[in-house]
Design a protein around this motif. Structure first.
Motif, mmCIF file in Angstrom:
data_model
loop_
_atom_site.group_PDB
_atom_site.id
_atom_site.type_symbol
_atom_site.label_atom_id
_atom_site.label_comp_id
_atom_site.label_asym_id
_atom_site.label_seq_id
_atom_site.Cartn_x
_atom_site.Cartn_y
_atom_site.Cartn_z
ATOM 1 N N UNK A 32 44.773 36.185 40.058
ATOM 2 C CA UNK A 32 43.977 36.800 39.004
ATOM 3 C C UNK A 32 44.403 38.245 38.815
ATOM 4 N N UNK A 33 44.055 38.775 37.653
ATOM 5 C CA UNK A 33 44.336 40.181 37.374
ATOM 6 C C UNK A 33 43.349 40.695 36.345
ATOM 7 N N UNK A 34 42.966 41.956 36.543
ATOM 8 C CA UNK A 34 42.040 42.564 35.610
ATOM 9 C C UNK A 34 41.522 43.890 36.139
ATOM 10 N N UNK A 35 40.498 44.381 35.488
ATOM 11 C CA UNK A 35 39.954 45.709 35.783
ATOM 12 C C UNK A 35 38.765 45.630 36.722
ATOM 13 N N UNK A 36 38.732 46.591 37.655
ATOM 14 C CA UNK A 36 37.579 46.794 38.535
ATOM 15 C C UNK A 36 37.003 48.175 38.260
ATOM 16 N N UNK A 37 35.693 48.251 38.266
ATOM 17 C CA UNK A 37 35.013 49.538 38.175
ATOM 18 C C UNK A 37 33.834 49.486 39.140
ATOM 19 N N UNK A 38 33.778 50.464 40.039
ATOM 20 C CA UNK A 38 32.747 50.484 41.077
ATOM 21 C C UNK A 38 32.745 49.183 41.882
ATOM 22 N N UNK A 39 33.924 48.615 42.095
ATOM 23 C CA UNK A 39 34.067 47.410 42.899
ATOM 24 C C UNK A 39 33.708 46.119 42.193
ATOM 25 N N UNK A 40 33.369 46.165 40.898
ATOM 26 C CA UNK A 40 32.999 44.971 40.148
ATOM 27 C C UNK A 40 33.989 44.716 39.018
ATOM 28 N N UNK A 41 34.181 43.430 38.708
ATOM 29 C CA UNK A 41 35.047 43.078 37.589
ATOM 30 C C UNK A 41 34.441 43.615 36.305
ATOM 31 N N UNK A 42 35.314 44.147 35.458
ATOM 32 C CA UNK A 42 34.895 44.656 34.162
ATOM 33 C C UNK A 42 36.029 44.444 33.169
ATOM 34 N N UNK A 43 35.702 44.494 31.921
ATOM 35 C CA UNK A 43 36.685 44.329 30.840
ATOM 36 C C UNK A 43 37.409 42.982 30.941
ATOM 37 N N UNK A 44 38.686 42.939 30.600
ATOM 38 C CA UNK A 44 39.441 41.691 30.437
ATOM 39 C C UNK A 44 40.075 41.225 31.747
ATOM 40 N N UNK A 45 39.938 39.926 32.050
ATOM 41 C CA UNK A 45 40.531 39.321 33.254
ATOM 42 C C UNK A 45 41.274 38.044 32.889
ATOM 43 N N UNK A 46 42.297 37.749 33.698
ATOM 44 C CA UNK A 46 43.044 36.493 33.602
ATOM 45 C C UNK A 46 43.075 35.846 34.984
ATOM 46 N N UNK A 47 42.955 34.508 35.006
ATOM 47 C CA UNK A 47 43.029 33.726 36.237
ATOM 48 C C UNK A 47 44.104 32.665 36.056
ATOM 49 N N UNK A 48 44.769 32.298 37.164
ATOM 50 C CA UNK A 48 45.928 31.402 37.089
ATOM 51 C C UNK A 48 45.766 30.208 38.035
ATOM 52 N N UNK A 49 46.423 29.095 37.668
ATOM 53 C CA UNK A 49 46.465 27.903 38.526
ATOM 54 C C UNK A 49 47.411 28.160 39.694
ATOM 55 N N UNK A 50 46.995 27.770 40.895
ATOM 56 C CA UNK A 50 47.795 28.036 42.101
ATOM 57 C C UNK A 50 49.069 27.195 42.146
ATOM 58 N N UNK A 51 49.011 25.976 41.587
ATOM 59 C CA UNK A 51 50.154 25.075 41.731
ATOM 60 C C UNK A 51 51.342 25.412 40.829
#
Length: 157
Positions: A32-51
């Motif tokens: 996964x990748x995206x923004x953290x603010x104060x230790x929490x996910x914020x704004x836009x995120x992407x998640x990926x299949x492991x395989x």
């Protein structure tokens, strides 16, 4: 006293900064990748299949909770579903696809439950409509004429 206040200010400022983060599976593929603010996910995120590393989901967070428009994808890369979140719960219209990327059904949701209409499709044609209230099935129509007679089309917005 001034040094304590200065250190407190610096630590607060450093902790509250937004950071772009990437997380990885044990196999080295991006998870996964995206923004953290104060230790929490914020704004836009992407998640990926492991395989295979293909996109699994993408959407927005606010204060660590899913919000706004999201899309999910099968491991093949075809779209699986898309719709709105509010406060980490599915709301409004969601569209669900089969593994070929063709619309399977569309449903109105509230707090992750079917609440309103679900329109069912086969071979890209509307085949039936079902009405739900807080996840409970109320009625089904198998032809558009009877559905239209008993319902206001503006309810489908």
């Amino acid at each position: 006293m001034r040094i304590t206040i200065l250190l407190l200010f610096i630590s607060t400022f450093a902790f509250s900064q937004k950071q772009y983060k990437r997380y990885f599976f044990e196999n080295g593929e991006i998870e996964s990748e995206g923004w953290l603010e104060n230790g929490e996910k914020t704004k836009y995120w992407r998640f990926y299949h492991s395989e295979n590393g293909k996109l699994k989901a993408q959407g927005h967070y606010k204060e660590g909770r899913k919000t706004k428009y999201w899309k999910t994808f099968y491991s093949s890369g075809e779209i699986e579903s898309e719709g709105h979140f509010e406060n980490d719960k599915k709301i409004k219209w969601w569209i669900f696809y089969d593994t070929n990327g063709t619309v399977n059904h569309k449903c109105q949701l509230k707090n992750n439950k079917k609440n309103g209409y679900c329109l069912m499709y086969k071979n890209k044609k509307l085949t039936s409509a079902v009405k739900y209230s807080l996840g409970k099935r109320i009625k089904e129509w198998i032809d558009f004429k009877s559905f239209k007679k008993e319902n206001r089309l503006r309810d489908l917005q």
